[in-house]
Scaffold this active site. Structure first.
Site, PDB file in Angstrom:
ATOM      1  CG  HIS A  84      -1.204  -5.328   4.467  1.00 30.52           C
ATOM      2  ND1 HIS A  84      -0.833  -4.579   5.557  1.00 30.52           N
ATOM      3  CD2 HIS A  84      -0.593  -4.748   3.401  1.00 30.52           C
ATOM      4  CE1 HIS A  84      -0.040  -3.594   5.171  1.00 30.52           C
ATOM      5  NE2 HIS A  84       0.114  -3.680   3.867  1.00 30.52           N
TER       6      HIS A  84
ATOM      7  CB  SER B 200      -0.897  -0.015   1.248  1.00 31.71           C
ATOM      8  OG  SER B 200      -1.679   1.158   1.305  1.00 31.71           O
TER       9      SER B 200
ATOM     10  CE  LYS C   7       1.889   1.048  10.296  1.00 33.11           C
ATOM     11  NZ  LYS C   7       0.531   1.048   9.738  1.00 33.11           N
TER      12      LYS C   7
ATOM     13  CE  LYS D  50       4.360   2.874   6.046  1.00 29.97           C
ATOM     14  NZ  LYS D  50       3.332   2.617   5.009  1.00 29.97           N
TER      15      LYS D  50
ATOM     16  CD  GLU E  21      -0.935   4.104   9.312  1.00 30.54           C
ATOM     17  OE1 GLU E  21      -0.442   3.724   8.238  1.00 30.54           O
ATOM     18  OE2 GLU E  21      -0.687   3.554  10.407  1.00 30.54           O
TER      19      GLU E  21
ATOM     20  CD  GLU F  28       1.876  -4.824   7.707  1.00 26.95           C
ATOM     21  OE1 GLU F  28       1.256  -4.493   8.729  1.00 26.95           O
ATOM     22  OE2 GLU F  28       2.222  -4.021   6.828  1.00 26.95           O
TER      23      GLU F  28
ATOM     24  CG  HIS G 199       6.316  -3.016   9.596  1.00 32.06           C
ATOM     25  ND1 HIS G 199       5.878  -4.305   9.732  1.00 32.06           N
ATOM     26  CD2 HIS G 199       5.165  -2.265   9.658  1.00 32.06           C
ATOM     27  CE1 HIS G 199       4.572  -4.344   9.887  1.00 32.06           C
ATOM     28  NE2 HIS G 199       4.112  -3.118   9.849  1.00 32.06           N
TER      29      HIS G 199
ATOM     30  CG  ASP H  32      -3.136   1.715   7.955  1.00 35.22           C
ATOM     31  OD1 ASP H  32      -3.809   2.557   7.329  1.00 35.22           O
ATOM     32  OD2 ASP H  32      -2.088   1.207   7.500  1.00 35.22           O
TER      33      ASP H  32
ATOM     34  CG  ASP I  87       1.414   5.529   5.576  1.00 31.88           C
ATOM     35  OD1 ASP I  87       2.516   5.947   5.166  1.00 31.88           O
ATOM     36  OD2 ASP I  87       1.055   4.345   5.430  1.00 31.88           O
TER      37      ASP I  87
ATOM     38  CD  GLU J 183      -1.124  -1.928   9.129  1.00 31.37           C
ATOM     39  OE1 GLU J 183      -0.809  -1.576  10.289  1.00 31.37           O
ATOM     40  OE2 GLU J 183      -0.412  -1.685   8.134  1.00 31.37           O
TER      41      GLU J 183
END
Length: 433
Positions: free
Chosen positions: A158, A45, A392, A341, A289, A208, A369, A245, A316, A167
């Site tokens: 994910h 993403s 995270k 990031k 997020e 993840e 990450h 997220d 993000d 998430e």
């Protein structure tokens, strides 16, 4: 300049990330013979304005995802420009690479090539100084350890699950220290697995490490997490909270949002904001997020105005760790925190700048990450050095995720009384209590 800490050689190797896709490993060797290696993660993403991962586009190798061109740039142009420079001069080295690339997104040489060199240089500098990496990046009297935000239920890009949101995280912010926070999280993760098993739901995991069950709704994910927190013996909201997220860019369609996986319906901006408001009332959520799409600045601004005193609102894809865009976000009151990031911006120096801009504005920072990870634990040291307060790195599962948490456990033990952990969400919990 120290002769011993000059860059003598750069090497690049095409390796695989946690999704089995190619990525770069870069090794810097100094004139004293010491060498340091970094490997570069990759996101599924990704924001529109991220630094570009240079791929080979050769369909006969790895479906076009090979990174031989980026590796060649490391050992060619970048090596020629950096040879003989002092590895301790991180900012100078990073700016040489930025100028050499000459694009806004590092698309000529590749953000993956430049970041691999930048992180390897940071590690080589630490070796040259005889210091741990976190101390080389920031020599301080004491250090703030980050609260872990663990992705325990996966959806969106994910995982092949029924969840639209990407998430669902547990945040053990009530723990007295980092190792204890990891224990809180691991015990809750185990309780969640047990709950899923009892209900006949899948316990397979996504990119993840979070579980990817087929649930009736997105809300059911929050309800499961609350039940798991309680089964593990903790107090929802007090000991362990929830962070989300949604990665809303993945389900944004024009000016609306299409939640197609769990319940086929379209929401406009106001309706999606209202949904978040209901969830904040119903569940112990402390952070959201990317609740709106990366081009929906109005959505972020509205959410910050409406909910920013109740939860942390993190940008993000909106900010992509870019200092210029973060400054714009601060001026427009578009969030109160930023995800950090390194591979979104492409150098250690620019990542540090992004963190410092947030901190000067009183914003939160969550070091992160990527979904395509390696065993590289740079972000653990980086989060400590910057006093970021949050990290995270996925679920307490899978080696590439645990590498970061285990490194932080080791740092905490090494620092002893010089390490502390503070709950960044305390003010939201107190207001809601």
């Amino acid at each position: 300049m120290s002769i011993d800490s000059q860059i003598a050689r750069l090497q690049a190797l095409e390796i695989l990330d946690s999704r089995g896709n190619p990525t770069l490993s870069v090794t810097v060797t100094l004139t004293d013979g010491n060498s340091a290696t970094a490997s570069v993660p990759s996101g599924a993403s990704t924001g529109l304005h991220e630094a570009v991962e240079l791929r080979d586009d050769d369909r006969n190798r790895y479906g076009g995802k090979g990174v031989r061109r980026a590796a060649a740039h490391v050992e060619g142009e970048i090596a020629d420009a950096l040879m003989g420079l002092d590895a301790r001069a991180q900012s100078d080295i990073d700016h040489v690479m930025i100028a050499l690339d000459g694009t806004d997104t590092k698309g000529r040489l590749g953000g993956n090539a430049i970041l691999g060199v930048s992180i390897a240089v940071a590690r080589a500098s630490a070796l040259a100084q005889g210091r741990p990496l976190y101390r080389s990046l920031n020599d301080a009297d004491d250090y703030l350890l980050p609260v872990p935000c663990m992705n325990v239920l996966n959806g969106g890009k994910h995982a092949d699950s029924s969840l639209d949101f990407q998430e669902f995280m547990i945040v053990p912010h009530g723990a007295p220290g980092f190792a204890e926070a990891v224990r809180y999280g691991a015990e809750t993760y185990a309780a969640l697995r047990s709950l899923l098993h009892d209900r006949g739901l899948a316990t397979s995991v996504g990119d993840e490490g979070g579980f990817a069950p087929r649930l009736d709704s997105n809300e059911a994910a929050c309800e499961l997490i609350v039940a798991a927190i309680e089964r593990a013996g903790y107090r929802p909201g007090v000991d362990i909270a929830i962070a989300l997220d949604p990665a809303a860019s993945s389900f944004a369609e024009g000016e609306s949002y299409h939640l197609s996986r769990s319940r086929t319906r379209r929401l406009d901006r106001a309706a999606l904001l209202a949904l978040y408001g209901r969830w904040i009332d119903a569940y112990p959520i402390v952070s959201i997020e990317d609740g709106f799409g990366e081009e929906d600045w109005a959505g972020f601004i509205d959410q910050t105005a409406d909910q920013g005193d109740r939860i942390q609102i993190v940008g993000d894809d909106l900010f992509v760790t870019n200092p210029r865009i973060i400054r714009e976000g601060i001026a427009r009151h578009a969030a109160n925190a930023a995800l950090i990031k390194p591979n979104q911006i492409g150098t250690v120096t620019e990542t540090i700048e992004a963190v410092r801009i947030c901190q000067q504005a009183g914003w939160g920072t969550m070091v992160s990450h990527r979904s395509g990870e390696t065993a590289d634990d740079f972000i653990a040291d980086f989060a400590v050095a910057m006093g970021a307060g949050q990290i995270k790195s996925g679920a307490p599962c899978r080696g590439e995720r645990l590498a970061k948490y285990n490194r932080l456990i080791a740092i905490e033990a090494e620092l002893g009384d010089r390490a502390r952990m503070a709950a960044p969400f305390a003010r939201y919990v107190e207001r809601r209590a």
